[in-house]
Design an enzyme around this catalytic site. Sequence first.
Site, PDB file in Angstrom:
ATOM      1  N   HIS A   1       6.003  39.680 -38.246  1.00  0.00           N
ATOM      2  CA  HIS A   1       6.015  38.222 -38.442  1.00  0.00           C
ATOM      3  C   HIS A   1       6.767  37.419 -37.382  1.00  0.00           C
ATOM      4  O   HIS A   1       6.697  36.181 -37.398  1.00  0.00           O
ATOM      5  CB  HIS A   1       6.539  37.854 -39.824  1.00  0.00           C
ATOM      6  CG  HIS A   1       5.847  38.557 -40.946  1.00  0.00           C
ATOM      7  ND1 HIS A   1       4.467  38.693 -41.000  1.00  0.00           N
ATOM      8  CD2 HIS A   1       6.328  39.178 -42.052  1.00  0.00           C
ATOM      9  CE1 HIS A   1       4.142  39.366 -42.095  1.00  0.00           C
ATOM     10  NE2 HIS A   1       5.240  39.678 -42.743  1.00  0.00           N
TER      11      HIS A   1
ATOM     12  N   SER B   1       2.634  49.462 -46.634  1.00  0.00           N
ATOM     13  CA  SER B   1       3.240  48.399 -45.831  1.00  0.00           C
ATOM     14  C   SER B   1       4.723  48.272 -46.149  1.00  0.00           C
ATOM     15  O   SER B   1       5.127  48.318 -47.315  1.00  0.00           O
ATOM     16  CB  SER B   1       2.535  47.064 -46.119  1.00  0.00           C
ATOM     17  OG  SER B   1       3.176  46.007 -45.450  1.00  0.00           O
TER      18      SER B   1
ATOM     19  N   GLU C   1       0.640  42.438 -59.995  1.00  0.00           N
ATOM     20  CA  GLU C   1      -0.725  42.108 -59.584  1.00  0.00           C
ATOM     21  C   GLU C   1      -1.368  43.263 -58.830  1.00  0.00           C
ATOM     22  O   GLU C   1      -0.680  44.078 -58.203  1.00  0.00           O
ATOM     23  CB  GLU C   1      -0.713  40.890 -58.663  1.00  0.00           C
ATOM     24  CG  GLU C   1      -0.093  39.649 -59.262  1.00  0.00           C
ATOM     25  CD  GLU C   1       0.088  38.550 -58.217  1.00  0.00           C
ATOM     26  OE1 GLU C   1       0.274  37.398 -58.621  1.00  0.00           O
ATOM     27  OE2 GLU C   1       0.042  38.860 -57.007  1.00  0.00           O
TER      28      GLU C   1
ATOM     29  N   CYS D   1      -5.517  46.688 -53.514  1.00  0.00           N
ATOM     30  CA  CYS D   1      -4.143  46.441 -53.084  1.00  0.00           C
ATOM     31  C   CYS D   1      -3.277  46.474 -54.343  1.00  0.00           C
ATOM     32  O   CYS D   1      -3.497  45.694 -55.272  1.00  0.00           O
ATOM     33  CB  CYS D   1      -4.032  45.089 -52.393  1.00  0.00           C
ATOM     34  SG  CYS D   1      -2.335  44.642 -51.916  1.00  0.00           S
TER      35      CYS D   1
ATOM     36  N   ASN E   1      -0.875  32.257 -46.544  1.00  0.00           N
ATOM     37  CA  ASN E   1      -1.311  31.708 -47.829  1.00  0.00           C
ATOM     38  C   ASN E   1      -0.161  30.858 -48.343  1.00  0.00           C
ATOM     39  O   ASN E   1       0.885  31.393 -48.748  1.00  0.00           O
ATOM     40  CB  ASN E   1      -1.630  32.835 -48.816  1.00  0.00           C
ATOM     41  CG  ASN E   1      -2.976  33.467 -48.544  1.00  0.00           C
ATOM     42  OD1 ASN E   1      -4.010  32.860 -48.755  1.00  0.00           O
ATOM     43  ND2 ASN E   1      -2.956  34.699 -48.064  1.00  0.00           N
TER      44      ASN E   1
ATOM     45  N   CYS F   1       7.198  34.155 -48.883  1.00  0.00           N
ATOM     46  CA  CYS F   1       6.440  35.034 -49.773  1.00  0.00           C
ATOM     47  C   CYS F   1       6.636  34.664 -51.241  1.00  0.00           C
ATOM     48  O   CYS F   1       7.767  34.437 -51.693  1.00  0.00           O
ATOM     49  CB  CYS F   1       6.865  36.484 -49.542  1.00  0.00           C
ATOM     50  SG  CYS F   1       5.956  37.676 -50.541  1.00  0.00           S
TER      51      CYS F   1
END
Length: 420
Positions: A293, A268, A169, A182, A367, A196
């Site tokens: 996190h 990242s 993606e 991204c 998300n 994730c």
Amino acid sequence: MYVHGTLSLCPHAAVLSAFVVAFHKWRPLETTKYRRCGRPLAYILLVFMCYNISMVDLRDMTIGEMESFFVELGEPKYRAHQVFSWLYKGVTDFDEMVNIPKVLREKLSGAVYIGRLAILEVQESKSDGTQKFLFGLTNGGGTNVVGADMEMTYANASDADMRCADAVEAVFMKYKYGNSICISSQAGCRMGCKFCASTRNGLSRNLTVGEMVSQVLEATRQTGEFIGHMVVMGTGEPFDNYENLSRFISILHEKEGLGLSNRNITVSTCGIVPKIYDFAKDHPQVNLAISLHAATDGKRSAMMPINNKYKIAEIMKAAKHYTAETGRRITFEYTMVNGVNDSDEDARNLMSLLKGLNCHVNLIPLNKVEGTGFDTVSRKRAEEFAEMLENSGVTATVRRELGSDIDAACGQLRLKKSRE
């Protein structure tokens, strides 16, 4: 020869070549019969091996690698710069390279290709213009050879492996400061972060340099807009594909390539500590973001298995080295999960951990991914958490939500298609 897996002999060529040399030098064969028959056959075998080469994706090459490639072809180095420039103008057909001689264009057509990613699906947000791309990959680790007049869509891509594991993606986003993309660095991910979507089906393989480059070029072509900022935060762990990542960054920055400022590029990582040190040395002007996190080892290990190998103390030591070495601020990404890492105590632990460090915290309401058992926090709670950090002297913002009406979160579209 060009090093990075382009012009290479067939798998057993080295052994065969040694055999031919030995055969050629064997004194009992120095006869008229051998000179007339055996020696020519030996040379024919060598010629066959030298032409048994794999096709090369030009988008895999840095400018330096392309120079070496053209020298091997017997061409001057400046031809590499001409072709490189055409590639990053979006040209995918050698015949469109009008300043390249026809003979050379024909030579290139027989030795290399210009890879493109097949577009399996595009989703566009009606609210903010965000576009999510699902690209299909080949199984062999190279981009698909898609002609300039051929557009593949998810509906007509029949191969099962093009629909799930070997797909990646990219997300095109609009901001006040300009357009950003991204991109993904791997097909899947082996880091195993519990919340994730990208890691749900494991790691299929690393992306090639050309496949990373093609995400940017295909998105530019599809949207018709200039993309001036780039983040490597999509599917995969970039530092788990470090060599290709480094060459990709070089191409992005090259003035004859995409010409992006290093300061407009962000990478990242979930915290592969040795590579943080390498990154500070190799790319001191590129922005670094660390997916944190949680502020304690217990919570972070429960969410992110990588923490069992590299503890928070090691990450913080590497982060301090990065800021000292580069003079740049580091970003910590903090995905907020309801009832897991969103309490006032979590905020206080984070304040204590980051106090005095030149950093910024990017708070990201989760998300939600089906099947993980994790839920998101409200926007209000995220803003309260940010305010607590700000009041303690740690700069923090809550990430702007983009593409809320599409599968814009990392890995969600790919995972969705893999289940169909």
